[in-house]
Design a protein around this motif. Sequence first.
Motif, short mmCIF file in Angstrom:
data_model
loop_
_atom_site.label_atom_id
_atom_site.label_comp_id
_atom_site.label_asym_id
_atom_site.label_seq_id
_atom_site.Cartn_x
_atom_site.Cartn_y
_atom_site.Cartn_z
N ARG A 1 -40.52 28.63 -36.80
CA ARG A 1 -40.03 27.41 -36.15
C ARG A 1 -38.98 27.72 -35.10
NH1 ARG A 1 -35.61 23.97 -37.73
NH2 ARG A 1 -35.69 22.09 -36.45
N ARG A 2 -38.04 28.59 -35.44
CA ARG A 2 -36.95 28.86 -34.50
C ARG A 2 -37.48 29.50 -33.21
NH1 ARG A 2 -34.16 30.27 -39.45
NH2 ARG A 2 -32.53 28.72 -39.84
N MET A 3 -38.46 30.35 -33.32
CA MET A 3 -39.01 30.99 -32.13
C MET A 3 -39.71 29.97 -31.25
SD MET A 3 -41.86 34.02 -31.87
CE MET A 3 -43.16 32.91 -32.46
N PHE A 4 -40.51 29.10 -31.87
CA PHE A 4 -41.23 28.08 -31.10
C PHE A 4 -40.26 27.10 -30.46
CE2 PHE A 4 -44.89 29.32 -33.81
CZ PHE A 4 -45.80 29.59 -32.80
N VAL A 5 -39.26 26.67 -31.22
CA VAL A 5 -38.31 25.69 -30.67
C VAL A 5 -37.51 26.31 -29.54
CG1 VAL A 5 -36.26 24.33 -31.19
CG2 VAL A 5 -38.15 24.37 -32.80
N GLY A 6 -37.05 27.53 -29.73
CA GLY A 6 -36.31 28.20 -28.66
C GLY A 6 -37.16 28.39 -27.42
N GLY A 7 -38.44 28.76 -27.62
CA GLY A 7 -39.33 28.95 -26.47
C GLY A 7 -39.59 27.67 -25.72
N TYR A 8 -39.86 26.57 -26.46
CA TYR A 8 -40.14 25.31 -25.77
C TYR A 8 -38.89 24.77 -25.08
CZ TYR A 8 -41.51 20.62 -24.58
OH TYR A 8 -41.77 19.48 -23.87
N SER B 1 -38.31 15.22 -24.77
CA SER B 1 -39.33 16.03 -25.44
C SER B 1 -38.72 17.24 -26.14
CB SER B 1 -40.39 16.47 -24.43
OG SER B 1 -39.91 17.49 -23.57
N VAL B 2 -37.62 17.75 -25.60
CA VAL B 2 -36.90 18.84 -26.27
C VAL B 2 -36.41 18.37 -27.64
CG1 VAL B 2 -34.84 20.30 -26.18
CG2 VAL B 2 -36.24 20.00 -24.14
N LEU B 3 -35.85 17.16 -27.67
CA LEU B 3 -35.39 16.59 -28.94
C LEU B 3 -36.56 16.31 -29.86
CD1 LEU B 3 -32.85 13.99 -27.46
CD2 LEU B 3 -32.28 16.15 -28.59
N LEU B 4 -37.64 15.79 -29.32
CA LEU B 4 -38.80 15.44 -30.13
C LEU B 4 -39.39 16.67 -30.80
CD1 LEU B 4 -40.92 13.43 -31.12
CD2 LEU B 4 -42.12 13.74 -28.95
N ALA C 1 -38.83 23.91 -21.20
CA ALA C 1 -38.53 22.56 -20.72
C ALA C 1 -37.33 22.56 -19.78
CB ALA C 1 -38.28 21.63 -21.91
N LEU C 2 -36.33 23.40 -20.07
CA LEU C 2 -35.16 23.46 -19.19
C LEU C 2 -35.53 23.98 -17.81
CD1 LEU C 2 -32.37 24.76 -21.61
CD2 LEU C 2 -32.66 22.45 -20.72
#
Length: 411
Positions: A184-191, A166-169, A195-196
């Motif tokens: 985008r970068r903030m959301f991706v970094g947060g998720y 899901s991290v990749l997705l 997830a980790l």
Amino acid sequence: MVLILATIVLAVAFGWRDGFAALARAPLAGRIVLIGIAALPLLQLVPLPPALWQALPGQDLRRMTLGLAGLADSWQPLTLEPAATALCAVTAIGFVTFTGWLLRLSEDDFRRLLLVALGLVLLGISIGLLQVFSDGQWMVLQAQMGATLLGFFANKNHMALVLACSVLLFGLVVSRQSPWQGRRRMFVGGYTAFALVAIVVTNSRAGLGFGALAAVMVLLDLARGVPLRWRVLAVVVVAALVVAVVSSSAFEIVAGRVDNVSDDLRWRFLGWSWPLAERYGWLGSGFGSFRTLFITTEQLSWVKPTEVNAVHNDYLQLLIEGGIPAMILLTLLAVSLVLALGRFRHLLRRSSARHQLLFGLTAILLFGLHSAVDYPLRRPAAWAFFALALAAVYRNTQNHPTSDGWGGEAA
């Protein structure tokens, strides 16, 4: 019964509409693999004349057992466990049908389905948090494992693997949709961080490695075009997060299990199971037959309170149960992925096809690594994500998009 009925209905509907046309979207090697996955378990169920099946290796115990009932000269299938192989055939057909439906979807429908998949992961995390906070007393859907984040799964390693996927997705595909493009970068970094942390709470040793690999792939993608000072700041933030996670009590539990990895019984399973591969490696003993076969060769000194349900190395178990024909299908699968990797290099950097292809190839890599120490593709709840990844690869192998299908991409 519900699974069998649903599989039959969907498989017939898929074939009736345009099943073969949908499979044609995959490369030739991929088409052979998909058809072979469905056909091979069925072929193992075909009755053989006594002269033929008795001549196969490893049939002595079977012949003597049937002889006690006066059935030694009856027609018998190749598989030594017909009921288990029949169930494997149903799930195999279900996998191929699901993958075929994914291949026939329009681009917009496929993107929406990726959102649904991510939503199911988030729902699973929510259920898993209730399981953790209640010490395994609430929302126990499959197995009672205490304060462990399982979600819908019965196996914590499979939950961790899906979280890594899901991290990749989200990081490579979904986050490029318009709702997230501005930040985008903030959301991706947060998720990714969220997830980790969830992976740590699964208490999965393998999940730690899969999550780290997925995070590295996503962060490398985010770092493209970013000034050096922001990259340094990101490294500092990630380091601080790592320190916080490592200092948590949940991580101490996982770290303790990592220290004991050399004592894990799964390494002994390889040596104990290898004689079965030598005996049945030509044509296979039948999918789903390993557990029954292992009991017949298990020595008294190997017996533990738990049952050996799988080799915990799907490549060796594939050789035991499917023989050389199954290994040929595995080789063709690898060939189809190598061809897709070659196509990846020629796709436009900003195209949605490139992003989906990268997600698919990386997620399949995670499944491939996990299959060396576990059996994720023997559980439909986990192979649903493998089907998504495989469809993402095959859908974009033969196309050359000239624009970004997401309506543009943030820097």
